[in-house]
Design a protein around this motif. Structure first.
Motif, mmCIF file in Angstrom:
data_model
loop_
_atom_site.group_PDB
_atom_site.id
_atom_site.type_symbol
_atom_site.label_atom_id
_atom_site.label_comp_id
_atom_site.label_asym_id
_atom_site.label_seq_id
_atom_site.Cartn_x
_atom_site.Cartn_y
_atom_site.Cartn_z
ATOM 1 N N LYS A 128 19.893 4.841 22.991
ATOM 2 C CA LYS A 128 19.498 3.847 23.989
ATOM 3 C C LYS A 128 19.230 2.475 23.349
ATOM 4 O O LYS A 128 19.301 2.317 22.138
ATOM 5 N N CYS A 141 10.986 4.720 26.152
ATOM 6 C CA CYS A 141 11.720 4.417 27.394
ATOM 7 C C CYS A 141 10.930 4.852 28.625
ATOM 8 O O CYS A 141 11.283 4.501 29.742
ATOM 9 N N VAL A 171 14.458 11.333 27.168
ATOM 10 C CA VAL A 171 13.347 10.391 27.359
ATOM 11 C C VAL A 171 12.370 10.503 26.197
ATOM 12 O O VAL A 171 12.325 11.519 25.506
ATOM 13 N N CYS A 172 11.596 9.417 25.990
ATOM 14 C CA CYS A 172 10.577 9.400 24.933
ATOM 15 C C CYS A 172 9.501 8.410 25.355
ATOM 16 O O CYS A 172 9.662 7.707 26.358
ATOM 17 N N CYS A 197 16.447 7.638 21.836
ATOM 18 C CA CYS A 197 16.923 8.670 22.765
ATOM 19 C C CYS A 197 18.442 8.613 22.853
ATOM 20 O O CYS A 197 19.043 7.551 22.709
ATOM 21 N N CYS A 208 15.111 2.502 21.969
ATOM 22 C CA CYS A 208 14.505 3.694 21.367
ATOM 23 C C CYS A 208 15.640 4.550 20.833
ATOM 24 O O CYS A 208 16.807 4.181 20.939
HETATM 25 ZN ZN LIG Z 1 13.568 6.870 24.729
#
Ligand SMILES: [Zn+2]
Length: 490
Positions: free
Chosen positions: A20, A42, A38-39, A25, A23
Motif C-alpha cells: 500500500k 491504514c 489491514v494494519c 500491507c 504502510c
Molecule cells: Zn496497512
C-alpha cells in the motif's frame, strides 16, 4: 442553433505496487475476504505514521514522462480533510499544490492532441458494502472493508479539450493503454482499478465561455462512459432550448434506463481545507525522473508506428496488437520463426508476405479455432514455433486448409509439434495416385447423376466430384491431383 459539447476527464487508477501507499500491507485488488490486508497505519490508529511507497512515486513519474509532462524536482503531499465512513483518518493524503507531474498530452487517431493538466498521487479509500445483514442484529446494514484503504491511487486530469463522447472514450482507452504499457496500473475498469469521471458542458458553437458543467461519476466501462456523455449532451441541449438553466451537479449513469440521474447538487460541495501533510517530508524526485527518462518502455504510439513501418500492417491488425500485448508478442515471435525457416530453406520470399500470412492466420483461422474451443488467447497451448511451422505446412501445400483447421484445433487445446500431429492424424496431403485413383473410382460410381451432368457440360459437377473425393480422402488428398485424375477418368 448549433451546439458544441466541451468535455474533460478525471481518471483514477490504482497503482500495481506490491504494498500500500503508506504502510506495508499487501496491495491486492483480488483479495475477496474483507479486512484481510489491514494494519494500524491504514486503519489510522492513533500514534501511527505514514511512510511513502517509493515504487508508487516512480510509477506516477513514469506515466508523466510517457505523457511528455513536466516532472518538477520538488513535490509534496497534502491533507484533504473530509469525513466519510470509508476514510478512517478523517482525511485523505493527496497532492494539491505540488503534484508529481504537470502538463503533457496524448494524441488521438485523428491527430488531435488532448492536453493533460496534471497527475498526482494519493491513497484510495476503503469500500462500503450496503445491505448485508449485520452480525449482531441480522438486520440489513452497511459494512466497511478496509482492504482498499491506502492503496496507491493516481489521479489524472485532462484539459477540457474533448468535443464528443467518441473522443472522450478514445482518450480514456488510450490513457488505459499508457498506464498498462509503463506498468503503472493494470487499469481493469471492471475491477475498479481504473475509474473515469467526465465533466460535460455544452455551449453555442463558436462561443468562448464554457457552459455550466455536470460531473458524471461512478461509470465502470468505456461503453458506459460514451453512453453517459452522449445522453448528457442531449439532456443539456434540451434544457437550453427550453430556456432552462443547467445546474452544476454530479450525476450517475443508469445503464438499465439508459439515462443519467442526479447524485448530488453542488450546494453540498466540500471545502477540503488542504494543508501540507505534516507527517511526510517534501519529496525530491529529480533523481527518479532522470533515471526513468532513459528506461521508458515502448509506448502505444511508438508501437503503432513501428508495426506500420516494420511489418506494413493495416490499421485493424495494428490496433489489435497494440491493445493486446500477448498477441503482439506472439505475432512478432511467429514472424521471426517464419523468417528463420524461409532463410534456412533459401527461399526468396518478400518478407512482407510472411508478415501478412501470419497476420491473416492469427486474425482468421487462429481466432476461429479459439472461439470454437472457447479458449482465451492467453490460455492456448500453441506456441509461436509450432504456429510458424503450421503456416509453412500450408504454404508448402503439405496439408490442405481443412487439414490445417484440424491441426489448429488440436494445437490450441493441447499444443504440440504440427509435423507429429499431422503424421498421427494422417493429415499430410497425398499425391499418391494409386490411393487417390481408388477413391476417385468409388466417387464416380457413387455419384452417377453428377457424372452425367458433367458430361452434359456442367463444370459445377466436376467441382462437386472433387469435393466428394476430398471428403472421402478426409482432407488429405491434394485437390489438384484429384482434379487431374477425375478429368482423366471421366
Ligand atoms: Zn496497512
Amino acid at each position: 442553433m448549433e451546439y458544441e459539447p466541451v468535455i474533460g476527464l478525471e481518471i483514477h487508477a490504482e497503482l500495481a505496487t506490491a504494498s500500500k501507499m503508506f504502510c506495508r500491507c499487501k496491495n491486492d485488488p483480488d483479495e475477496t475476504g474483507p479486512n484481510k490486508n489491514v494494519c494500524p497505519v491504514c486503519l489510522a490508529h492513533p500514534g501511527t505514521l505514514p511512510v511513502a511507497n517509493e515504487d508508487a512515486i516512480r510509477k506516477v513519474i513514469a506515466v508523466g514522462l510517457a505523457l511528455g509532462a513536466e516532472v518538477p524536482d520538488k513535490s509534496q503531499f497534502d491533507r484533504k480533510n473530509y469525513f466519510y465512513p470509508d476514510l478512517p483518518k478523517g482525511y485523505q493524503i493527496s497532492q494539491y499544490e505540488h503534484p508529481l507531474t504537470r502538463g503533457g498530452f496524448i494524441t488521438l487517431a485523428s491527430g488531435k492532441k488532448v492536453r493533460i493538466t496534471r497527475v498526482h498521487l494519493e491513497e484510495d479509500t476503503g469500500s462500503l458494502i450496503h445491505g448485508s445483514p449485520s452480525a449482531s442484529s441480522g438486520q440489513p446494514a452497511t459494512l466497511v472493508d478496509f482492504n482498499r484503504a491506502g492503496i496507491p491511487l493516481m489521479e489524472l486530469v485532462t484539459e477540457p479539450d474533448l468535443r464528443s463522447a467518441k473522443e472522450a472514450r478514445e482518450a480514456a482507452e488510450e490513457l488505459q493503454l499508457i498506464f498498462q504499457y509503463v506498468g503503472a496500473s493494470r487499469a481493469r475498469m471492471q475491477k475498479g482499478e481504473m475509474r473515469v469521471e467526465a465533466n460535460v458542458s455544452v455551449r453555442q458553437k463558436g462561443a468562448k465561455e464554457f457552459g455550466t458543467k455536470v460531473e458524471l461519476k461512478n461509470i465502470n466501462s468505456f461503453k458506459f462512459v460514451a453512453s453517459a456523455i452522449e445522453y448528457e449532451i442531449k439532456r443539456q441541449i434540451k434544457l437550453i432550448e427550453n430556456g432552462e438553466k443547467i445546474e452544476q451537479q454530479t450525476r450517475g449513469w443508469d445503464e438499465a434506463k439508459q439515462e443519467t440521474f442526479l447524485q448530488r447538487s453542488k450546494e453540498s460541495a466540500h471545502d477540503y481545507r488542504y494543508f501540507p501533510e505534516p507527517d511526510l517530508p517534501p519529496l525530491d524526485v529529480a533523481h527518479i525522473r532522470e533515471e526513468l527518462k532513459h528506461h521508458l518502455p515502448e509506448l502505444p504510439v511508438q508501437k503503432r508506428a513501428r508495426f506500420k513501418e516494420q511489418y506494413g500492417l493495416d490499421g485493424e491488425a495494428i490496433e489489435l496488437f497494440v491493445r493486446d500485448k500477448k498477441m503482439a508478442e506472439f505475432f512478432e515471435e511467429t514472424v521471426s520463426e517464419l523468417q528463420a525457416w524461409l532463410a534456412s530453406d533459401g527461399k526468396e520470399t518478400e518478407p512482407r508476405n510472411a508478415y501478412k500470412l501470419v497476420r491473416n492466420y492469427m486474425l482468421s483461422d487462429l481466432s476461429r479455432a479459439l472461439d470454437e474451443k472457447n479458449i482465451a488467447f492467453d490460455d492456448m497451448k500453441a506456441d509461436p514455433e509450432n504456429f510458424a511451422e503450421l503456416i509453412t505446412l500450408v504454404a508448402e501445400k503439405k496439408i490442405s486448409s481443412r487439414g490445417a483447421k484440424d491441426l489448429l484445433a488440436h494445437m490450441v487445446e493441447l499444443g504440440g509439434d504440427p509435423h507429429e500431429i499431422a503424421k498421427d492424424k494422417d493429415l499430410f496431403q497425398t499425391s499418391d495416385s494409386g490411393e487417390l485413383e481408388a477413391i476417385v473410382k468409388k466417387v464416380i460410381e457413387d455419384n452417377a447423376s453428377a457424372v452425367v451432368e458433367y458430361k452434359a457440360g456442367k463444370q459445377n459437377a466436376l467441382q462437386f466430384l472433387v469435393g466428394q473425393a476430398m471428403k472421402a480422402s478426409r482432407g488429405k488428398g491434394n485437390p489438384e491431383t484429384i482434379r487431374e485424375i477425375l478429368a482423366k477418368s471421366l
